[in-house]
Design a protein around this motif. Sequence first.
Motif, mmCIF file in Angstrom:
data_model
loop_
_atom_site.group_PDB
_atom_site.id
_atom_site.type_symbol
_atom_site.label_atom_id
_atom_site.label_comp_id
_atom_site.label_asym_id
_atom_site.label_seq_id
_atom_site.Cartn_x
_atom_site.Cartn_y
_atom_site.Cartn_z
ATOM 1 N N ILE A 149 0.817 -1.220 0.000
ATOM 2 C CA ILE A 149 0.000 0.000 0.000
ATOM 3 C C ILE A 149 0.848 1.266 0.000
ATOM 4 N N TYR A 185 1.778 4.257 -2.877
ATOM 5 C CA TYR A 185 1.219 5.576 -2.536
ATOM 6 C C TYR A 185 2.326 6.625 -2.479
ATOM 7 N N ILE A 188 -10.513 0.628 2.434
ATOM 8 C CA ILE A 188 -10.285 1.342 1.177
ATOM 9 C C ILE A 188 -11.489 1.213 0.242
ATOM 10 N N ALA A 217 -7.140 8.664 -2.554
ATOM 11 C CA ALA A 217 -6.063 7.959 -1.860
ATOM 12 C C ALA A 217 -5.464 8.791 -0.741
ATOM 13 N N VAL A 232 -5.490 6.026 2.331
ATOM 14 C CA VAL A 232 -4.208 5.377 2.611
ATOM 15 C C VAL A 232 -3.666 5.781 3.988
#
Length: 428
Positions: free
Chosen positions: A35, A39, A169, A179, A183
């Motif tokens: 993740i 990101y 998510i 995001a 995140v």
Amino acid sequence: MSRILADGVKAREVWAWAMYDFANSAYTTTVVTAIFNAYFVAVVAAGASWATLAWTTTQAIASVAIMLTAASVGAYADRHGAKKKLLALTTVGCVAATAGLFWVGPGDVVLAMALVAIASFFFGSGENIVAAFLPELAGEDDLGKVSGWGWSWGYLGGMACLGLCLAWIVAAKGRGEAAESFVPAAMLITAVFFAVASAPTFLLLRERVPEKPVTDAGAEFSMLAHRLLITAREARRFPDMARFMVCLLCYQSGVFAAIALAAIYAQEAIGFTAEDNIKLFFVVNGTAAIGAFAFGYLQDRLGHVRTIALTLAGWLLMTAIALGSDSREQFWVAANVAGLCLGSSQAAARALVAVFAPAPRRAEFFGLWGLAMKLAAVAGPMTYGLTTWLSGGNHRLALAITGLYFVGGLLLLIGIDEKRGRAAALDG
């Protein structure tokens, strides 16, 4: 169970030890692998050409810090019966830094790099310390099984945390969030998961070495400051351990590149989305758990060195499949081959270090294991990052070069003698 475990060890204690693998896998799965790494490249660094190199450099900084301190931390733990105390300290550090990622958004490159470097340092230091409990818990002929239990349980922990993050998510996307919102919240979920899941380790795992307070702080500091050099000089007494450390450094460089860059490779070379990556690694953690568990039993029969050789052949197969992938389906096959090899190669390596480690210096030798692992965590991802940067973003070339680390590991396995290495440990 009683036959497999060392004298005086209860099954619940092994479960508590394995729960630390269950807990800390949350960090590697969500932050390093599935993740936050993607990101960081796509959102925090806005897809800049230097983003992948910045990410690998962050991991390298943490790894260098672990390399410089691993032997000293291990020696201190051995001398003072302080494994649990040091493990608690590293856990708090990793959890706090992971929670801090909640405040990282677009453009916060320096903050993200600092927090990830801190979290990775504490994670890696704790990984070394908890591994040093293995020879105290397992019978000498069953180190592979018990190590495999821990690794397989660890991958299930990674799946559990990733599942929670995926649910968050998906729900956040359903609410129209970006995001930049979901995140960071997933990082909080990861931190809480790590803290809660590691609690049984501190409640049930025993510290078998009597606690010994520091009586001369100056002398203690001097000894610890020179411990890395002392340990390195004594490596000649343990030639098989020394050779395996070099072998481990080589092939783990390839493994760490695969772990750290898989999501980025899938995103940049295959076209995976962030949600695709999470689903992929959820499944791969399952195959890794199967690999660690099954190969744990195999290596106690086949031998640790032969088992590692078998897994390295699997890593080469994965590299070939991934390089030839021109569809998502083919990459899924490569990723699951990697999962099987990941669990088995890591469990086998930890068990072989336990075979080669003298009883009075287990934490110190696992510190050497950590040093080799973290040097690999610098070499592998940095090789990949530099290759993509110098080649203008050619991720397939970077993967091909990564495959050479597995070839080197296979060659270095030649000449390692388990029986000779164990005899040296018993004499040490």
